[in-house]
Design a protein around this motif. Structure first.
Motif, short mmCIF file in Angstrom:
data_model
loop_
_atom_site.label_atom_id
_atom_site.label_comp_id
_atom_site.label_asym_id
_atom_site.label_seq_id
_atom_site.Cartn_x
_atom_site.Cartn_y
_atom_site.Cartn_z
N GLY A 111 0.73 -1.11 0.00
CA GLY A 111 0.08 -0.14 0.14
C GLY A 111 0.83 1.03 0.02
O GLY A 111 0.15 2.37 -0.22
N LEU A 112 2.01 1.07 -0.05
CA LEU A 112 3.10 2.30 0.15
C LEU A 112 4.15 2.18 -1.18
O LEU A 112 4.73 1.21 -1.03
N ASP A 113 4.43 3.33 -1.68
CA ASP A 113 5.61 3.14 -2.36
C ASP A 113 6.47 4.52 -1.86
O ASP A 113 6.11 5.52 -1.84
N VAL A 114 7.74 4.10 -1.27
CA VAL A 114 8.54 5.04 -0.58
C VAL A 114 10.04 5.13 -0.86
O VAL A 114 10.41 3.99 -1.11
N THR A 115 10.66 6.16 -1.02
CA THR A 115 12.15 6.48 -1.11
C THR A 115 12.51 7.56 -0.42
O THR A 115 11.72 8.66 -0.17
N GLY A 116 13.84 7.57 -0.44
CA GLY A 116 14.60 8.88 0.13
C GLY A 116 16.08 8.92 -0.25
O GLY A 116 16.67 7.88 -0.59
N VAL A 205 3.90 8.89 10.85
CA VAL A 205 3.56 7.55 10.95
C VAL A 205 2.41 7.54 9.77
O VAL A 205 1.43 8.00 9.96
N VAL A 206 2.58 6.41 8.86
CA VAL A 206 1.61 6.22 7.81
C VAL A 206 0.71 4.97 8.12
O VAL A 206 1.78 3.95 8.08
N ASN A 207 -0.27 4.82 8.02
CA ASN A 207 -1.11 3.57 8.14
C ASN A 207 -1.65 3.49 6.76
O ASN A 207 -2.78 4.13 6.39
N PRO A 208 -1.24 2.63 6.00
CA PRO A 208 -1.64 2.40 4.46
C PRO A 208 -2.97 1.78 4.48
O PRO A 208 -3.81 1.92 3.34
N ASP A 209 -3.57 1.11 5.65
CA ASP A 209 -4.99 0.50 5.40
C ASP A 209 -6.05 1.36 5.30
O ASP A 209 -7.04 0.90 4.73
N ARG A 210 -5.92 2.45 6.11
CA ARG A 210 -7.11 3.36 6.11
C ARG A 210 -7.39 4.30 5.09
O ARG A 210 -8.50 4.52 4.59
N PRO A 211 -6.40 5.14 4.56
CA PRO A 211 -5.08 5.41 5.10
C PRO A 211 -5.38 6.73 6.11
O PRO A 211 -6.00 7.81 5.77
N ILE A 212 -4.37 6.76 7.00
CA ILE A 212 -4.36 7.76 8.20
C ILE A 212 -2.94 8.33 8.13
O ILE A 212 -1.83 7.35 8.34
N LEU A 213 -2.62 9.56 8.40
CA LEU A 213 -1.50 10.17 8.70
C LEU A 213 -1.59 10.85 10.33
O LEU A 213 -2.38 11.29 10.67
N GLN A 214 -0.40 10.30 10.95
CA GLN A 214 -0.08 10.92 12.05
C GLN A 214 1.39 11.52 12.02
O GLN A 214 2.07 10.79 11.77
N TRP A 215 1.51 12.70 13.01
CA TRP A 215 2.77 13.21 12.78
C TRP A 215 2.97 14.24 13.90
O TRP A 215 2.18 14.71 14.57
N VAL A 216 4.43 14.33 14.19
CA VAL A 216 4.76 15.27 15.31
C VAL A 216 5.87 16.40 14.61
O VAL A 216 6.66 15.82 13.87
N ARG A 217 5.52 17.67 14.68
CA ARG A 217 6.49 18.52 14.08
C ARG A 217 7.26 19.15 15.02
O ARG A 217 6.77 19.80 16.04
N ALA A 218 8.76 19.11 14.92
CA ALA A 218 9.66 19.54 16.19
C ALA A 218 10.54 20.62 15.58
O ALA A 218 11.65 20.58 14.98
N GLY A 219 9.85 21.88 15.20
CA GLY A 219 10.58 22.90 14.45
C GLY A 219 11.02 22.76 13.07
O GLY A 219 11.73 23.51 12.60
N SER A 263 -2.53 9.84 -3.22
CA SER A 263 -1.89 10.83 -2.52
C SER A 263 -0.37 10.73 -2.29
O SER A 263 0.29 9.70 -2.32
N ILE A 264 0.39 11.88 -2.41
CA ILE A 264 1.80 11.91 -2.34
C ILE A 264 2.09 12.69 -1.06
O ILE A 264 1.55 14.01 -0.91
N LEU A 326 15.40 14.49 1.02
CA LEU A 326 14.23 14.38 0.47
C LEU A 326 13.47 12.81 0.54
O LEU A 326 14.24 11.94 0.38
N VAL A 327 12.35 12.87 1.05
CA VAL A 327 11.51 11.67 1.26
C VAL A 327 10.42 11.77 0.51
O VAL A 327 9.56 12.49 0.61
N VAL A 328 9.95 10.87 -0.54
CA VAL A 328 8.71 10.81 -0.78
C VAL A 328 7.85 9.58 -0.71
O VAL A 328 8.31 8.59 -0.69
N VAL A 329 6.41 9.94 -0.35
CA VAL A 329 5.81 8.76 0.06
C VAL A 329 4.49 8.75 -0.90
O VAL A 329 3.68 9.84 -1.20
N LYS A 330 4.07 7.52 -1.63
CA LYS A 330 2.99 7.73 -2.62
C LYS A 330 2.05 6.45 -1.93
O LYS A 330 2.53 5.30 -1.47
N ILE A 331 0.97 7.06 -1.85
CA ILE A 331 -0.19 6.03 -0.91
C ILE A 331 -0.78 5.30 -2.08
O ILE A 331 -1.63 5.89 -2.94
N LEU A 332 -0.72 4.10 -2.15
CA LEU A 332 -1.47 3.24 -3.27
C LEU A 332 -2.81 2.98 -3.14
O LEU A 332 -3.04 2.66 -1.89
#
Length: 332
Positions: A111-116, A205-219, A263-264, A326-332
């Motif tokens: 469910g994910l296509d990821v590269t960095g 954190v990406v959950n590809p099943d639903r899909p849901i994004l959770q994140w913490v931003r530290a500056g 979505s990307i 750079l990190v790119v995530v594609k939700i399939l």
């Protein structure tokens, strides 16, 4: 000069033998750099003995020149070159070690296509990215971290390694992602106390099943979310200061549900949009948006390479002044 013992005695014998060979007609000219120690320290002399008359009476001219300053300058130059070689070797070794701390391959999660990718502006740098596999009951999720240590070079690379270690160790214990980053910050604040150093970080954190994004931003710079169906860009904002500034700071978790498939998500360090060409112009976030939109049907790796390719064209002959991550995530 004291030429009675050791190497200086051997040099003195060579000089005497050379002059005798000129006198005897065995050679016409004798040249020798003669090192010796005098009462006032080390000296070097350039000695020249030449036969100027072949018939009787034989004439031999012996002259010398003090070349101490020249020789000492040459020795200093050779010493500095050796030190530079050692430094280059140390930096190359540090670069090799740092590269080994980065992901060796892209994560293979359904469910994910990821590269960095990272491009360092020096042998080593302070940028960092990582992929962490997370098991949550029956679902498999992916944790993605992108961080940027202030400055670059060896000191930043060491801090980067410390952040990676602290984060991976904390993730081995249960807890919300906000608590994870809060605990990592507490440790980094102690490590970086009174150093003036800090670390910006974005943990997703990406959950590809639903899909849901959770994140913490530290500056850190907000991640970019693009929905190609709606042709809509959203920045994943959130409050939170850089790591290492305030050990008591409590970080907040942010969430986005029902993310459209296709979505990307793009995470980057500021070196990407702040890359400057020879005219002083910045590459900018708008340029990144345009590349994502034009390549939305492509794979994550193709999108990443398209962005780096355009940055290279934009910079022309200019060298990046900061690391590019750079990190790119594609939700399939």
């Amino acid at each position: 000069c004291d030429a009675t013992i050791g190497k200086e005695a051997k040099d003195a014998h060579k000089v005497a033998a050379g002059i005798r060979s000129v006198i005897a007609g065995e050679t016409k000219e004798f040249l020798y750099d003669y090192p010796c120690h005098g009462p006032d320290g080390r000296h070097f002399f350039y000695l020249r003995s030449i036969r100027v008359a072949e018939k009787e009476p034989i004439r031999v001219v012996v002259s010398y020149e003090d070349i101490t300053a020249l020789k000492l300058a040459e020795e200093t130059s050779r010493k500095r070159e050796r030190e530079r070689d050692q430094l280059r070797h140390s930096l190359e070794l540090a670069r090799e070690i740092q590269q080994k701390l980065l992901p060796k391959e892209n994560p293979g999660i359904a469910g994910l296509d990821v590269t960095g990718k990272i491009i360092y502006c020096d042998e080593t740098g302070g940028d960092y990215y990582d992929f962490i596999h997370i098991k949550d009951n029956s679902s498999e999720q992916l944790g993605i971290v992108v961080a940027d240590v202030v400055g670059h070079g060896i000191s930043s690379a060491l801090i980067m390694a410390s952040v990676r270690s602290a984060l991976r160790q904390r993730l081995s214990i249960s807890g919300s992602i906000s608590q994870v980053i809060t605990d990592v910050n507490r440790q980094m604040a102690g490590d970086l106390a009174d150093s003036g150093q800090f670390v910006t970080l974005f943990y997703l954190v990406v959950n590809p099943d639903r899909p849901i994004l959770q994140w913490v931003r530290a500056g850190h710079e907000p991640a970019i979310l693009y929905d190609p169906v709606a042709d809509n860009f959203v920045e994943l904002q959130g409050s939170g200061m850089a790591l290492g500034v305030d050990q008591y700071f409590q970080y907040e978790e942010n969430q986005k549900k029902d993310v459209s498939r296709g979505s990307i998500v793009v995470l980057a360090t500021d070196g990407v949009w702040e890359a400057r060409n020879e005219s002083g112009q910045m590459f900018g976030r708008t340029a990144v948006y345009d590349i994502i939109r034009k390549n939305s049907a492509a794979s994550a790796d193709e999108i990443l390479e398209a962005i780096f390719s355009q940055i290279k064209k934009f910079l022309k002959t200019s060298k990046p002044e900061d690391d590019l991550t750079l990190v790119v995530v594609k939700i399939l």
